[in-house]
Motif scaffolding. Structure first.
Motif, PDB file in Angstrom:
ATOM      1  N   HIS A   1      10.453  -6.074   1.335  1.00  0.00           N
ATOM      2  CA  HIS A   1      10.676  -5.438   0.031  1.00  0.00           C
ATOM      3  C   HIS A   1       9.343  -5.243  -0.685  1.00  0.00           C
ATOM      4  N   SER A   2       8.501  -6.266  -0.667  1.00  0.00           N
ATOM      5  CA  SER A   2       7.206  -6.203  -1.344  1.00  0.00           C
ATOM      6  C   SER A   2       6.266  -5.205  -0.667  1.00  0.00           C
ATOM      7  N   LEU A   3       6.211  -5.228   0.654  1.00  0.00           N
ATOM      8  CA  LEU A   3       5.306  -4.328   1.379  1.00  0.00           C
ATOM      9  C   LEU A   3       5.675  -2.859   1.160  1.00  0.00           C
ATOM     10  N   HIS A   4       6.949  -2.546   1.173  1.00  0.00           N
ATOM     11  CA  HIS A   4       7.363  -1.163   0.948  1.00  0.00           C
ATOM     12  C   HIS A   4       6.954  -0.698  -0.446  1.00  0.00           C
ATOM     13  N   ARG A   5       7.112  -1.566  -1.435  1.00  0.00           N
ATOM     14  CA  ARG A   5       6.747  -1.169  -2.796  1.00  0.00           C
ATOM     15  C   ARG A   5       5.232  -1.062  -2.949  1.00  0.00           C
ATOM     16  N   ALA A   6       4.497  -1.903  -2.210  1.00  0.00           N
ATOM     17  CA  ALA A   6       3.037  -1.806  -2.246  1.00  0.00           C
ATOM     18  C   ALA A   6       2.579  -0.465  -1.686  1.00  0.00           C
ATOM     19  N   ARG A   7       3.189  -0.040  -0.600  1.00  0.00           N
ATOM     20  CA  ARG A   7       2.820   1.259  -0.031  1.00  0.00           C
ATOM     21  C   ARG A   7       3.191   2.394  -0.972  1.00  0.00           C
ATOM     22  N   GLU A   8       4.344   2.289  -1.609  1.00  0.00           N
ATOM     23  CA  GLU A   8       4.765   3.317  -2.565  1.00  0.00           C
ATOM     24  C   GLU A   8       3.803   3.375  -3.763  1.00  0.00           C
ATOM     25  N   ALA A   9       3.178   2.238  -4.079  1.00  0.00           N
ATOM     26  CA  ALA A   9       2.229   2.185  -5.196  1.00  0.00           C
ATOM     27  C   ALA A   9       0.852   2.730  -4.821  1.00  0.00           C
ATOM     28  N   GLY A  10       0.683   3.116  -3.551  1.00  0.00           N
ATOM     29  CA  GLY A  10      -0.573   3.720  -3.122  1.00  0.00           C
ATOM     30  C   GLY A  10      -1.575   2.762  -2.513  1.00  0.00           C
ATOM     31  N   LEU A  11      -1.192   1.506  -2.317  1.00  0.00           N
ATOM     32  CA  LEU A  11      -2.105   0.550  -1.687  1.00  0.00           C
ATOM     33  C   LEU A  11      -2.184   0.849  -0.188  1.00  0.00           C
ATOM     34  N   ARG A  12      -3.378   0.744   0.377  1.00  0.00           N
ATOM     35  CA  ARG A  12      -3.598   1.224   1.738  1.00  0.00           C
ATOM     36  C   ARG A  12      -3.807   0.122   2.770  1.00  0.00           C
ATOM     37  N   GLU A  13      -4.180  -1.078   2.313  1.00  0.00           N
ATOM     38  CA  GLU A  13      -4.405  -2.190   3.235  1.00  0.00           C
ATOM     39  C   GLU A  13      -3.675  -3.419   2.732  1.00  0.00           C
ATOM     40  N   ALA A  14      -3.103  -4.187   3.671  1.00  0.00           N
ATOM     41  CA  ALA A  14      -2.465  -5.452   3.323  1.00  0.00           C
ATOM     42  C   ALA A  14      -3.100  -6.562   4.142  1.00  0.00           C
ATOM     43  N   PHE A  15      -3.374  -7.688   3.489  1.00  0.00           N
ATOM     44  CA  PHE A  15      -3.967  -8.836   4.161  1.00  0.00           C
ATOM     45  C   PHE A  15      -3.118 -10.072   3.922  1.00  0.00           C
ATOM     46  N   THR A  16      -3.200 -10.982   4.857  1.00  0.00           N
ATOM     47  CA  THR A  16      -2.557 -12.277   4.699  1.00  0.00           C
ATOM     48  C   THR A  16      -3.303 -13.263   5.573  1.00  0.00           C
TER      49      THR A  16
END
Length: 308
Positions: free
Chosen positions: A261-276
């Motif tokens: 849920h969080s990752l999909h909304r992050a992509r919709e917000a225009g964020l291009r990279e995710a780290f963990t």
């Protein structure tokens, strides 16, 4: 060439910006900004004695060190120092001076055991071993291409389960504190920690400028938050800082539901990279992140040294 070490001044934007710049060059998988460092300096619990250091070569910032006590451990004496030197300025004494200065300060504060994370490469590991440290556990940084990767499709929560965001707890975040406190003690670590100070959690976690309450997702069962993923962002990058589930609700995919849920909304917000980041032995979480499409991009090793 003269190398000196001094405290980072929270009131000096040039100091905090230099610290963040060096950290991004050496550790680009962790989100850090000058503003967030200044916040940490002002709001970290006083018992942590958090004092980041800046190394300068002929007046130019070239290295950093995170220095402090693990104040929320039930066992006293644990401390940490993480040294990072600009790749173009390594091997010229900045790292050694940072480590020596940090160790002297921590000894004065009563530290008896020192933990340090270094990159899993010959030079950083050799640096730690020459200082008498022994290798312990390792951890991976993972990266996901949000702009071009294919996330798993969103699914409808099962009956009785609801997905909400951190903003739904703006008036009373205490239920999230309780959730965070139970899950953090099960994180693989050589240092036991306890979340018992709600006010400190508010300052260090809930009100942190990098925390995105909008992108933080929470799974709720019968009105009770039982799983979550906490997200930070600097406006261009997204980082998961904690994902977990209450023990009684594990094995049902509820944390995976929140994170997707969080990752999909992050992509919709225009964020291009995710780290963990994950402990190398945390196979369940590594499997979940692999399912999302994360790939290991770097590994660090934790070293420990007895100061007795």
């Amino acid at each position: 060439m003269t190398v000196t070490v001094r405290d980072v001044r929270p009131e000096a934007p040039e100091d905090t910006a230099a610290f963040a710049r060096i950290r991004r060059r050496t550790l680009p998988y962790m989100i850090s900004t000058g503003a967030s460092l200044a916040y940490d300096l002002r709001h970290t619990h006083p018992d942590a004695h958090y004092r980041p250091l800046l190394a300068e070569e002929d007046g130019e910032p070239v290295g950093t060190a995170q220095v402090g006590l693990v104040y929320d451990s039930p066992e006293p004496g644990h401390a940490y120092v993480n040294v990072y030197v600009d790749p173009d300025r390594q091997g010229r004494g900045a790292g050694s001076l940072l480590a020596a200065t940090a160790e002297e300060r921590l000894r004065a504060l009563g530290a008896t055991r020192l933990y340090t994370w270094v990159s899993d490469a010959p030079a950083p590991r050799g640096f730690a071993e020459r200082r008498g440290c022994r290798a312990g556990r390792s951890a991976h940084f993972l990266r996901l291409d949000l702009a071009h990767g294919a996330l798993p499709p969103l699914r409808t929560p099962p009956p009785g389960v609801e997905l909400v965001t951190g903003t739904d707890f703006a008036d009373d975040p205490r239920p999230l504190f309780a959730l965070d406190a139970e899950t953090v003690v099960d994180e693989p670590s050589d240092v036991e920690r306890e979340f018992t100070d709600y006010e400190a959690w508010l300052e260090e976690t809930w009100n942190h400028p990098l925390l995105s309450r909008e992108l933080t997702s929470v799974t709720v069962v019968e009105g009770r938050p039982v799983a979550f993923t906490a997200a930070r962002t600097d406006g261009t990058r997204y980082g998961t800082v904690m994902t977990g589930t209450l023990r009684a609700f594990r094995g049902r995919g509820l944390a995976k539901l929140a994170k997707n849920h969080s990752l999909h909304r992050a992509r919709e917000a225009g964020l291009r990279e995710a780290f963990t980041g994950n402990d190398a032995g945390n196979e369940p979480m590594l499997a979940i992140n692999k399912w999302f499409g994360y790939e290991v991009c770097a590994t660090e090793v934790q070293y420990v040294r007895e100061l007795g």
